[in-house]
Design a protein around this motif. Sequence first.
Motif, mmCIF file in Angstrom:
data_model
loop_
_atom_site.group_PDB
_atom_site.id
_atom_site.type_symbol
_atom_site.label_atom_id
_atom_site.label_comp_id
_atom_site.label_asym_id
_atom_site.label_seq_id
_atom_site.Cartn_x
_atom_site.Cartn_y
_atom_site.Cartn_z
ATOM 1 N N THR A 31 -14.465 -47.609 41.432
ATOM 2 C CA THR A 31 -15.779 -47.636 42.069
ATOM 3 C C THR A 31 -16.532 -46.385 41.647
ATOM 4 O O THR A 31 -16.086 -45.274 41.918
ATOM 5 N N LEU A 32 -17.637 -46.578 40.949
ATOM 6 C CA LEU A 32 -18.423 -45.461 40.441
ATOM 7 C C LEU A 32 -19.823 -45.491 41.041
ATOM 8 O O LEU A 32 -20.461 -46.544 41.094
ATOM 9 N N MET A 33 -20.283 -44.343 41.484
ATOM 10 C CA MET A 33 -21.630 -44.240 42.037
ATOM 11 C C MET A 33 -22.587 -43.819 40.923
ATOM 12 O O MET A 33 -22.299 -42.875 40.177
ATOM 13 N N VAL A 34 -23.688 -44.539 40.844
ATOM 14 C CA VAL A 34 -24.707 -44.240 39.841
ATOM 15 C C VAL A 34 -26.048 -44.040 40.537
ATOM 16 O O VAL A 34 -26.225 -44.440 41.695
ATOM 17 N N GLU A 35 -26.962 -43.438 39.806
ATOM 18 C CA GLU A 35 -28.318 -43.274 40.316
ATOM 19 C C GLU A 35 -29.248 -44.103 39.451
ATOM 20 O O GLU A 35 -29.238 -43.993 38.226
ATOM 21 N N VAL A 36 -30.009 -44.973 40.104
ATOM 22 C CA VAL A 36 -30.960 -45.852 39.416
ATOM 23 C C VAL A 36 -32.313 -45.662 40.101
ATOM 24 O O VAL A 36 -32.438 -45.930 41.301
ATOM 25 N N GLN A 48 -23.074 -45.634 54.092
ATOM 26 C CA GLN A 48 -24.362 -46.288 53.836
ATOM 27 C C GLN A 48 -24.166 -47.193 52.626
ATOM 28 O O GLN A 48 -24.016 -46.698 51.513
ATOM 29 N N PRO A 49 -24.153 -48.501 52.830
ATOM 30 C CA PRO A 49 -23.963 -49.410 51.687
ATOM 31 C C PRO A 49 -25.075 -49.241 50.654
ATOM 32 O O PRO A 49 -26.203 -48.928 50.995
ATOM 33 N N SER A 50 -24.710 -49.433 49.403
ATOM 34 C CA SER A 50 -25.650 -49.312 48.287
ATOM 35 C C SER A 50 -25.633 -50.608 47.488
ATOM 36 O O SER A 50 -24.647 -51.345 47.529
ATOM 37 N N PRO A 51 -26.702 -50.880 46.734
ATOM 38 C CA PRO A 51 -26.664 -52.040 45.839
ATOM 39 C C PRO A 51 -25.419 -51.943 44.960
ATOM 40 O O PRO A 51 -25.087 -50.859 44.474
ATOM 41 N N THR A 52 -24.742 -53.060 44.778
ATOM 42 C CA THR A 52 -23.445 -53.060 44.103
ATOM 43 C C THR A 52 -23.417 -54.069 42.963
ATOM 44 O O THR A 52 -23.909 -55.190 43.118
ATOM 45 N N VAL A 53 -22.805 -53.652 41.843
ATOM 46 C CA VAL A 53 -22.607 -54.538 40.698
ATOM 47 C C VAL A 53 -21.124 -54.517 40.354
ATOM 48 O O VAL A 53 -20.536 -53.459 40.141
ATOM 49 N N LEU A 54 -20.530 -55.706 40.316
ATOM 50 C CA LEU A 54 -19.125 -55.864 39.956
ATOM 51 C C LEU A 54 -19.054 -56.423 38.542
ATOM 52 O O LEU A 54 -19.738 -57.408 38.224
ATOM 53 N N GLY A 90 -21.215 -49.201 40.833
ATOM 54 C CA GLY A 90 -20.726 -49.991 39.713
ATOM 55 C C GLY A 90 -19.213 -50.086 39.824
ATOM 56 O O GLY A 90 -18.544 -49.071 40.015
ATOM 57 N N ILE A 91 -18.670 -51.287 39.736
ATOM 58 C CA ILE A 91 -17.224 -51.490 39.868
ATOM 59 C C ILE A 91 -16.723 -52.107 38.571
ATOM 60 O O ILE A 91 -17.117 -53.211 38.208
ATOM 61 N N VAL A 92 -15.862 -51.342 37.858
ATOM 62 C CA VAL A 92 -15.377 -51.762 36.543
ATOM 63 C C VAL A 92 -13.866 -51.561 36.440
ATOM 64 O O VAL A 92 -13.290 -50.767 37.180
ATOM 65 N N PRO A 93 -13.222 -52.277 35.501
ATOM 66 C CA PRO A 93 -11.775 -52.082 35.313
ATOM 67 C C PRO A 93 -11.465 -50.638 34.927
ATOM 68 O O PRO A 93 -12.233 -50.008 34.190
ATOM 69 N N SER A 144 -14.219 -46.203 48.003
ATOM 70 C CA SER A 144 -14.035 -47.654 48.039
ATOM 71 C C SER A 144 -15.401 -48.321 48.035
ATOM 72 O O SER A 144 -16.356 -47.775 48.589
ATOM 73 N N PRO A 145 -15.489 -49.518 47.447
ATOM 74 C CA PRO A 145 -16.760 -50.242 47.528
ATOM 75 C C PRO A 145 -16.974 -50.832 48.930
ATOM 76 O O PRO A 145 -18.062 -51.262 49.264
#
Length: 164
Positions: A55-60, A115-121, A67-70, A109-110
Amino acid sequence: MAKKMASQGTPATAALAAAGVPFVLHPYSHDPSAASYGLEAAEVLGIDPKRVFKTLMVEVEGKLAVGIVPVSGTLDLKSVAAALGSKKAAMADPKAAERRTGYVLGGISPLGQRQPSPTVLDDSALSFDTILVSGGRRGLDIELAPGDLVRLTKAVTAPIGAKG
């Protein structure tokens, strides 16, 4: 079992339990000198790194997103930005990520974020019956169906992973 669950409890496990989502906890002894938390989890647990996600936090556009990636690859910042309707993204400031999520780096953890954030899996998750994500602390992963993760985090799926 209930006693073990209580000792492993995190906001992530509480969110899953409250939603009635089936999950399996995978605790392991975290080595503070490990170079990669995610790869360490895959190796110690004996699970294919393509099924273990970080689980990686990004700024957009000035806002934090997830962003959740392998763990076997990296996050493609352009792809995560596009999935969120923007042109570019940058890795979030670690302190800002910790404040926003309520978790420490290496244990974000996602699920159950302050505070939930927009999430992309990453869409590769959909090819597995179950995947593993951080359980909310270093040394704890949660196994669950990718569809449940998408539903609980309101994630969009997109090809956001880059081979490492």
